[in-house]
Design a protein around this motif. Sequence first.
Motif, PDB file in Angstrom:
ATOM      1  N   TYR A 148     -53.172  38.924  -4.396  1.00 42.62           N
ATOM      2  CA  TYR A 148     -53.685  37.995  -5.446  1.00 42.62           C
ATOM      3  C   TYR A 148     -52.680  37.322  -6.388  1.00 42.62           C
ATOM      4  O   TYR A 148     -51.291  37.750  -6.308  1.00 42.62           O
ATOM      5  N   ILE A 198     -52.032  27.747  -4.025  1.00 41.28           N
ATOM      6  CA  ILE A 198     -52.124  28.909  -4.709  1.00 41.28           C
ATOM      7  C   ILE A 198     -51.389  29.902  -4.265  1.00 41.28           C
ATOM      8  O   ILE A 198     -51.470  30.566  -3.245  1.00 41.28           O
ATOM      9  N   ARG A 258     -60.721  33.294  -3.186  1.00 34.72           N
ATOM     10  CA  ARG A 258     -61.305  33.228  -4.473  1.00 34.72           C
ATOM     11  C   ARG A 258     -60.300  32.552  -5.456  1.00 34.72           C
ATOM     12  O   ARG A 258     -58.940  32.823  -5.308  1.00 34.72           O
ATOM     13  N   VAL A 259     -60.519  31.616  -6.298  1.00 34.07           N
ATOM     14  CA  VAL A 259     -59.840  30.790  -7.258  1.00 34.07           C
ATOM     15  C   VAL A 259     -60.492  30.888  -8.519  1.00 34.07           C
ATOM     16  O   VAL A 259     -61.696  30.269  -8.819  1.00 34.07           O
ATOM     17  N   SER A 260     -59.559  31.178  -9.813  1.00 32.10           N
ATOM     18  CA  SER A 260     -60.311  31.163 -11.156  1.00 32.10           C
ATOM     19  C   SER A 260     -59.421  30.305 -11.768  1.00 32.10           C
ATOM     20  O   SER A 260     -58.089  30.500 -11.844  1.00 32.10           O
ATOM     21  N   LEU A 291     -61.885  24.126  -4.172  1.00 33.94           N
ATOM     22  CA  LEU A 291     -61.129  25.103  -3.498  1.00 33.94           C
ATOM     23  C   LEU A 291     -61.386  24.732  -2.004  1.00 33.94           C
ATOM     24  O   LEU A 291     -62.504  24.525  -1.571  1.00 33.94           O
ATOM     25  N   SER A 338     -64.596  29.497 -11.795  1.00 31.98           N
ATOM     26  CA  SER A 338     -64.335  30.089 -10.663  1.00 31.98           C
ATOM     27  C   SER A 338     -65.177  29.766  -9.444  1.00 31.98           C
ATOM     28  O   SER A 338     -66.439  29.312  -9.560  1.00 31.98           O
ATOM     29  N   SER A 340     -65.585  30.936  -4.904  1.00 30.97           N
ATOM     30  CA  SER A 340     -65.175  31.566  -3.865  1.00 30.97           C
ATOM     31  C   SER A 340     -65.866  30.947  -2.422  1.00 30.97           C
ATOM     32  O   SER A 340     -66.467  30.190  -2.669  1.00 30.97           O
ATOM     33  N   THR A 373     -54.584  28.194 -12.994  1.00 31.08           N
ATOM     34  CA  THR A 373     -55.080  29.303 -12.566  1.00 31.08           C
ATOM     35  C   THR A 373     -55.009  30.534 -13.793  1.00 31.08           C
ATOM     36  O   THR A 373     -54.188  30.237 -14.426  1.00 31.08           O
ATOM     37  N   SER A 375     -57.399  34.952  -8.930  1.00 37.00           N
ATOM     38  CA  SER A 375     -57.265  34.275  -7.506  1.00 37.00           C
ATOM     39  C   SER A 375     -56.870  35.081  -6.525  1.00 37.00           C
ATOM     40  O   SER A 375     -55.726  35.907  -6.611  1.00 37.00           O
TER      41      SER A 375
END
Length: 309
Positions: A59, A75, A111-113, A128, A159, A161, A190, A195
């Motif tokens: 992560y 990312i 997953r990206v936030s 994403l 966010s 996913s 981010t 993420s």
Amino acid sequence: MRWIAIALFLFFTTALPPQLSLCAQTNSLESPHVDYFCEHPQSVAADPEGGGGEYFDAYDSAGGTNIGFKSFTDIPLGNERQKTSAFTHSTNTNSSEVTIDTNGTYVIIARVSCEERGRFTNRGYSELRLSKDSGGGFSPIVGSTTPIYHMDGLDGRFSASCAIVETFHKGDKLKIQATQITGTKDSVTTIANESSLSIFATSSSEVAIGLTGPAGPIGPTGPQGATGSVGSTGSIGATGSIGSTGPTGEIGPQGFTGSTGCTGPTGTTGSTGATGPTGCTGPTGATGLQGSTGPTGTTGSTGATGPTG
């Protein structure tokens, strides 16, 4: 969105090892931050029978990566949680890339936030996606792109996913990418620790994948398609600069002498010119020959007698 998260949760909890923990969270007005999945394979034991026992989980612990505007950004995954020998990954160099070292089929959860700080009512969406490199450079995995709607008025946090099943060969690489697609161009970055990328081998992994067979014969040429309509004439381009003068060519052979043309008509008589100046007196000519004696003349008449003295 709630039923999609629950369906994926049930699928992955039945398909993955029992030691893996997955959780689903849906959106709400009280908590606008969306986090569809969280995965925590803290102590997944390898399958002693082979297959399905390989896994990777890392992560982004730092956050602060600007995902850019209409330009996908990698990312980073600067913190590894779990990793087996089927994967190669560095937390320092190209931390966004994961190399698959074992042929097989894998379940991938990305997953990206992010958070947005701009105008209070700024709305838009980002995307994403997962990208794969099989030797010819990274390209998006079809079907992995996920839109992320966001609005500053709801805390500015959002966010998304995605979960896919993909076959990899040894040496293939994988990474997560994201970018802002629409809305006002603001700073979308981010969020630390929110993420991540998780990869799990399915029970069919470790099965030897044969070499690609030879290309089949070329099929017959299909019928010619209909002629398309003539496109509109493009605008005239700018006039180019004048080129340099080329070298003088060789002198050609002399042409044939043409025939004599007809005599033109006589022109009108011009006016008499002014009298020129008197020329100088020429030299005296030579004395001519003496002429012959002329004949004797007749006797004249007698004159009158003069007065007597």
